[in-house]
Design a protein around this motif. Structure first.
Motif, short mmCIF file in Angstrom:
data_model
loop_
_atom_site.label_atom_id
_atom_site.label_comp_id
_atom_site.label_asym_id
_atom_site.label_seq_id
_atom_site.Cartn_x
_atom_site.Cartn_y
_atom_site.Cartn_z
N LYS A 41 0.83 -1.20 0.00
CA LYS A 41 0.00 0.00 0.00
C LYS A 41 0.87 1.26 0.00
CE LYS A 41 -3.99 -2.15 0.24
NZ LYS A 41 -4.93 -2.15 -0.91
N TYR A 100 -1.36 -3.32 -5.82
CA TYR A 100 -1.91 -2.49 -4.75
C TYR A 100 -3.05 -3.20 -4.01
CZ TYR A 100 -3.24 2.06 -2.68
OH TYR A 100 -3.52 3.11 -1.83
N ALA A 119 -12.39 7.67 -4.94
CA ALA A 119 -11.38 8.05 -3.94
C ALA A 119 -10.18 7.09 -3.98
CB ALA A 119 -11.99 8.07 -2.56
N HIS A 120 -10.45 5.81 -4.21
CA HIS A 120 -9.40 4.79 -4.28
C HIS A 120 -8.42 5.12 -5.42
CE1 HIS A 120 -7.68 0.74 -3.88
NE2 HIS A 120 -7.82 0.59 -5.18
N ARG A 122 -8.23 8.04 -7.02
CA ARG A 122 -7.66 9.37 -6.78
C ARG A 122 -6.39 9.28 -5.92
NH1 ARG A 122 -11.71 11.69 -3.99
NH2 ARG A 122 -12.79 12.45 -5.84
N GLY A 123 -6.42 8.41 -4.92
CA GLY A 123 -5.26 8.24 -4.06
C GLY A 123 -4.05 7.73 -4.82
N GLU A 126 -2.79 10.68 -7.02
CA GLU A 126 -2.14 11.71 -6.20
C GLU A 126 -0.75 11.30 -5.76
OE1 GLU A 126 -4.93 12.42 -3.07
OE2 GLU A 126 -6.09 13.90 -4.23
N ALA A 127 -0.53 9.97 -5.66
CA ALA A 127 0.80 9.48 -5.29
C ALA A 127 1.77 9.50 -6.46
CB ALA A 127 0.68 8.06 -4.74
N SER A 131 -2.89 3.94 -12.63
CA SER A 131 -3.62 2.76 -12.18
C SER A 131 -3.96 1.86 -13.36
CB SER A 131 -4.91 3.16 -11.45
OG SER A 131 -5.88 3.66 -12.37
#
Length: 320
Positions: A41, A100, A119-120, A122-123, A126-127, A131
């Motif tokens: 993660k 992940y 949101a999943h 988006r995270g 943002e990192a 995906s």
């Protein structure tokens, strides 16, 4: 490393120390992550995060796509020994790619699912990673596209499918795997003029301006010409690639909820995916793999190979 390392390597999903490199543990054993990538993660320094969305609330016919991510990971175990064939780059050795894991959600609280998925993803974005998502029914692409459009603006959609999934549905709260791209266009997440759907072979009178390369055209002009046409439509616009496994003919992928004859062969799909190298792809998914309806595992094998090709497409801009 060589195949001899299988004598000592096992459970590389947990024990591998480096995020890069091939894996040589026995294909029939060990913890099963996608391509034996490390489960983590922690996205620090990660280029691509493969994640599973085991969701199949809305299927037209045969359920079971919630088991798709697990089956695709298992099928990928035989691909981890070598770089993806036919590419002059080796994304497994030269990019940091991780598994992940799956997104957790309450299966009994369907209305909360879409925002949780957005949101999943988006995270991950943002990192600083891209995906690649293992589905799950095709609805998942809509919440995923919300996260991508937040970052890149309206996306080009490259969709391989038997169906356009643009049937009219103005109730944005409905969770439906046949109307999510209608909603994506109407919501401004997808630019239809710079999008293309490949392999279509079911009737939909209004495709909302999305460019269609139907299955018959693929067969008539051939995969090389199809790839060139795709690239001419997409240009350099940020692109999201969604591959519904029923884009393939049921002879090559019987384990899906909505099989339709006359589709692409796995060979045609492989050529198209490799020949579109250079498109400005930012992420992708493989959906609708339904293992209960394919005891041979061929559908999951096809899904695993498509994911590998998406990884290569993402890596092309970084490594070529």
């Amino acid at each position: 490393m060589a195949l001899e390392d299988a004598k000592t390597q096992v459970d590389q999903a947990f024990t591998r120390e480096d995020l890069r490199g091939l894996s040589f543990e026995n294909a029939f054993g060990g913890a099963t992550s996608f391509l034996r990538r490390r489960y983590t993660k922690d996205l620090t320094g990660v280029d691509i995060a493969v994640t599973g969305i085991p969701f199949d609330q809305a299927v037209t016919n045969r359920p079971g796509t919630r088991l798709g991510p697990r089956a695709i990971r298992e099928a990928s175990a035989l691909q981890a020994f070598d770089p993806p064939y036919g590419w002059p780059i080796d994304v497994l050795s030269d990019l940091s790619i991780v598994d992940y894991g799956d997104m957790a959600f309450d299966y009994a609280d369907v209305p909360a699912f879409p925002d949780r998925l957005t949101a999943h993803i988006r995270g991950i974005l943002e990192a600083g990673a891209a995906s690649v998502t293992l589905g799950g029914d095709h609805y998942i692409s809509f919440p995923i596209l919300k996260a991508y459009a937040e970052k890149y603006g309206p996306m080009s959609l490259l969709q391989f499918d038997a169906h356009t999934d643009t049937w009219p549905d103005d109730d944005m709260s409905r969770v439906d795997h046949g109307t999510m791209f209608y909603k994506a266009v109407k919501s401004g997440l997808v630019d239809p003029a710079r999008s293309v759907q490949v392999g279509i072979r079911t009737v939909n009178e209004d495709t909302l301006g999305v460019n269609i390369i139907d299955a018959r055209e693929v067969h008539e002009i051939g995969p090389k010409a199809v790839a060139a046409k795709i690239k001419s439509i997409l240009g350099d616009h940020p692109t999201y690639l969604s591959f519904d496994i029923d884009g393939l003919d049921p002879a090559f992928a019987p384990g899906t909820g909505t099989p339709v004859w006359g589709g692409l062969s796995s060979a045609q799909a492989a050529v198209i995916l490799r020949d579109i190298a250079g498109i400005n792809i930012r992420g992708g998914d493989v959906v609708e793999v339904s293992p209960p309806f394919d005891t041979t595992g061929a559908t999951a094998i096809a899904g695993a190979h498509v994911v590998s090709e998406i990884l290569c497409l993402l890596g092309w801009g970084k490594l070529a």
